[in-house]
Scaffold this motif. Structure first.
Motif, short mmCIF file in Angstrom:
data_model
loop_
_atom_site.label_atom_id
_atom_site.label_comp_id
_atom_site.label_asym_id
_atom_site.label_seq_id
_atom_site.Cartn_x
_atom_site.Cartn_y
_atom_site.Cartn_z
N UNK A 1 8.64 -4.45 15.35
CA UNK A 1 8.24 -4.40 14.00
C UNK A 1 6.97 -5.20 14.25
N UNK A 2 7.69 -6.75 14.59
CA UNK A 2 6.44 -8.01 15.25
C UNK A 2 5.23 -7.70 15.80
N UNK A 3 5.72 -6.40 17.02
CA UNK A 3 4.83 -5.93 17.79
C UNK A 3 3.63 -5.33 17.11
N UNK A 4 4.15 -4.24 16.48
CA UNK A 4 2.84 -3.48 14.99
C UNK A 4 2.69 -4.13 14.80
N UNK A 5 3.00 -5.42 14.40
CA UNK A 5 2.45 -6.22 13.02
C UNK A 5 1.07 -6.85 13.82
N UNK A 6 0.92 -7.69 14.39
CA UNK A 6 0.69 -8.37 15.57
C UNK A 6 -0.57 -7.07 16.23
N UNK A 7 -0.69 -6.13 15.97
CA UNK A 7 -1.94 -4.97 16.42
C UNK A 7 -2.37 -4.91 14.66
N UNK A 8 -2.16 -5.37 13.65
CA UNK A 8 -2.90 -4.74 12.06
C UNK A 8 -3.92 -5.85 12.29
N UNK A 9 -5.02 -5.12 10.91
CA UNK A 9 -5.80 -5.46 11.03
C UNK A 9 -6.08 -6.65 10.33
N UNK A 10 -5.77 -6.51 9.27
CA UNK A 10 -4.78 -7.57 8.07
C UNK A 10 -4.75 -8.56 8.60
N UNK A 11 -3.54 -8.60 9.18
CA UNK A 11 -3.01 -9.46 9.58
C UNK A 11 -3.97 -10.19 10.55
N UNK A 12 -4.73 -9.74 11.89
CA UNK A 12 -5.41 -10.51 12.69
C UNK A 12 -6.93 -10.93 11.88
N UNK A 13 -7.27 -10.53 10.75
CA UNK A 13 -7.54 -11.45 9.76
C UNK A 13 -7.54 -12.83 8.95
N UNK A 14 -5.84 -12.50 8.84
CA UNK A 14 -5.41 -13.21 7.82
C UNK A 14 -5.57 -12.47 6.45
N UNK A 15 -5.91 -11.28 6.57
CA UNK A 15 -6.38 -11.07 5.09
C UNK A 15 -4.70 -10.35 4.82
N UNK A 16 -4.00 -11.27 4.27
CA UNK A 16 -2.86 -11.08 3.27
C UNK A 16 -2.01 -11.48 2.25
N UNK A 17 -1.56 -10.83 1.22
CA UNK A 17 -1.07 -10.97 0.33
C UNK A 17 1.00 -10.81 0.92
N UNK A 18 1.57 -11.65 -0.37
CA UNK A 18 3.04 -11.36 -0.46
C UNK A 18 3.87 -10.07 -0.92
N UNK A 19 2.21 -9.45 -0.99
CA UNK A 19 3.22 -7.64 -1.23
C UNK A 19 2.07 -7.23 0.07
N UNK A 20 2.00 -7.68 1.04
CA UNK A 20 1.27 -6.44 2.17
C UNK A 20 1.91 -5.76 2.75
N UNK A 21 2.53 -6.34 3.06
CA UNK A 21 4.60 -6.64 4.17
C UNK A 21 4.71 -4.83 3.93
N UNK A 22 5.20 -4.92 2.71
CA UNK A 22 5.97 -3.54 1.54
C UNK A 22 4.83 -2.96 1.73
N UNK A 23 3.93 -3.14 1.55
CA UNK A 23 2.70 -1.86 1.22
C UNK A 23 2.61 -1.05 2.82
N UNK A 24 2.35 -1.61 3.65
CA UNK A 24 1.91 -1.38 4.66
C UNK A 24 3.22 -0.78 5.46
N UNK A 25 4.84 -1.34 5.52
CA UNK A 25 6.16 -0.06 5.30
C UNK A 25 5.84 0.35 4.79
N UNK A 26 4.95 1.07 3.20
CA UNK A 26 5.91 2.42 2.58
C UNK A 26 4.16 3.16 3.24
N UNK A 27 3.20 2.65 3.74
CA UNK A 27 2.39 3.37 4.09
C UNK A 27 2.81 4.17 5.53
N UNK A 28 3.39 3.12 6.43
CA UNK A 28 4.12 4.07 7.75
C UNK A 28 5.08 5.13 6.90
N UNK A 29 5.09 5.77 6.36
CA UNK A 29 6.41 6.38 6.22
C UNK A 29 5.49 7.66 5.09
N UNK A 30 4.29 7.30 4.68
CA UNK A 30 4.26 8.86 4.01
C UNK A 30 3.63 9.48 5.46
#
Length: 449
Positions: free
Chosen positions: A420-449
């Protein structure tokens, strides 16, 4: 009195962290453990070890009498509670001090004040900390709830006064739902924490979680050690933390840090503490204060060079703060990944025997863990088994080093969230520091779609 022997009232990586700091100060350590932790690394390395009960935490790590008895039998001068378990239990802190044993933590009255969220919010306001608009205290009458909500504007959030972890929290979008949601939140809170008290606050749509590390000597002197950004969370549980925050300016850090430090001076606060805020559109809003050491304290240590556990022990021993605010410098960037024994995407716990373990290494790479090959991770406690902390001259360099460290780190025999951490560190929003407290759950849901 001089502290010569510390009982560590905890387990896992934090018990090992305390042991190491104590030994570097020439202080002996006594490990306590349940029968399930007899082979734990902190038990192996401590100068003395005492078994205090069976695996269930209620009968071992939460057993006041067993821990204080162990401290007395082992001739300990002090007890360090780490985080979790009894670290924010004011009654236990009072008992420790009543037995003439130094409590390596805040004054019991401050633990009480900040442990009740309604009282904490009231105290924070009196101390000049910025608050989320909301009720002045507990709200029990739905009509009063409707009145407060209409004044601050929907959506609002109904919160349990006791506890945390997302339980007893309900977001209300409209007036017609407030009565039922107040009832639901109260019922959840009663079941989880034995207290049905709730209060109401403005619901912030897309905030970040920013917390300031503070330290006081108990005599009116206090400093801040900058902020940490803990916005990458799942179900209100932090997954990755960094310092400094990608969105906080030097001016904001200096201003809010001083507000926090002054609040601690006014309280006469003793030891380590963390003041947590929601941050949105340049504004800080107080959430709560943790009157203990935080899991993520190593990122602050990395950018300040201050050993926070050593500082805790010094303060409990009656010594002054070892560093003044004017001498503190914030250098570089640090990120911590919490490594858990769990499926990386379903998050199902994965206790069991570690068949192979290779921690990451190299310049500015730190692994806090009690793991070793052959160790059996017990199923009775929190799933966190290690913390990987990486420092870099800047955020970009830190992320590149962390990617490399995550590639190196190997834990076999159980599932971990390293993928999970390896994948997170390749996400554009994480790399740009552009995330909120909702970001991770929304990203996890998008992976399942």
């Amino acid at each position: 009195m001089a502290i010569n022997r510390i009982l560590i009232a905890n387990r896992g990586e934090i018990a090992l962290r305390i042991h190491r700091a104590a030994h570097e100060m020439g202080i002996e350590t006594v490990a306590v453990h349940s029968t399930a932790d007899a082979d734990a690394m902190h038990v192996r390395l401590a100068d003395h070890a005492v078994c205090i009960g069976p695996p269930a935490a209620a009968e071992s790590y939460l057993n006041h009498a067993a821990i204080i008895s162990a401290a007395e039998v082992a001739g300990c001068d002090a007890i360090h509670p780490g985080y979790g378990f009894l670290s924010e239990n004011a009654r236990f802190a009072e008992k420790v001090e009543a037995h003439d044993i130094a409590w390596i933590g805040p004054k019991p009255e401050h633990i009480v004040t900040m442990g009740d969220k309604v009282q904490a919010k009231k105290t924070a306001g009196e101390l000049g900390l910025p608050l989320v608009p909301g009720s002045d205290g507990a709200v029990s009458d739905p009509e009063e709830g409707r009145k407060i909500a209409s004044e601050i504007g929907y959506p609002v959030i109904i919160k349990a006064a006791s506890g945390g972890g997302g339980r007893g929290m309900k977001v209300c979008e409209s007036e017609d739902k407030i009565e039922s949601l107040m009832s639901q939140a109260g019922s959840e809170a009663k079941a989880a924490f034995g207290d049905a008290t709730v209060y109401i606050e403005k619901y912030l749509g897309n905030p970040r979680h920013i917390e300031f590390q503070v330290f006081g000597d108990g005599n009116g002197n206090a400093i801040h050690l900058g902020e940490r950004d803990c916005s990458l969370q799942r179900r209100h549980q932090k997954v990755l933390e960094e310092a400094p925050s990608p969105v906080i300016s030097d001016e904001e850090r200096e201003r809010m840090g001083e507000v926090c430090a002054q609040a601690m001076r006014d309280m006469g606060y003793r030891g380590a503490g963390t003041i947590e805020f929601l941050w949105e559109d340049g504004e800080f809003y107080f959430i709560e204060m943790n009157t203990r050491l935080q899991v993520e304290h190593p990122v602050t240590e990395a950018i300040t060079g201050v050993d926070l556990v050593r500082e805790q022990i010094r303060i409990a021993d009656g010594k002054p703060l070892s560093v003044a605010q004017k001498d503190l410098e914030f250098r570089g960037h640090a990120i911590e990944c919490r490594i858990n024994a769990e499926d990386p995407f379903t998050f199902a716990p994965s206790p069991g025997k570690v068949t192979y373990y290779h921690p990451a290494g190299g310049m500015h790479v730190r692994v806090d863990s009690g793991l070793y090959a052959g160790y059996s991770i017990p199923p009775y406690y929190d799933s966190m088994i290690a913390k990987l902390i990486v420092y870099g001259r800047d955020r970009e360099g830190c992320i590149m080093r962390l990617r490399r460290a995550l590639e190196e780190m190997v834990v076999e025999g159980v599932k971990t969230n390293i993928p999970l951490h390896r994948e997170l560190l390749h996400q554009k929003d994480v790399l740009h520091g552009d995330y909120s407290i909702k970001w991770l759950e929304e990203w996890l849901e998008s992976r399942e779609d």
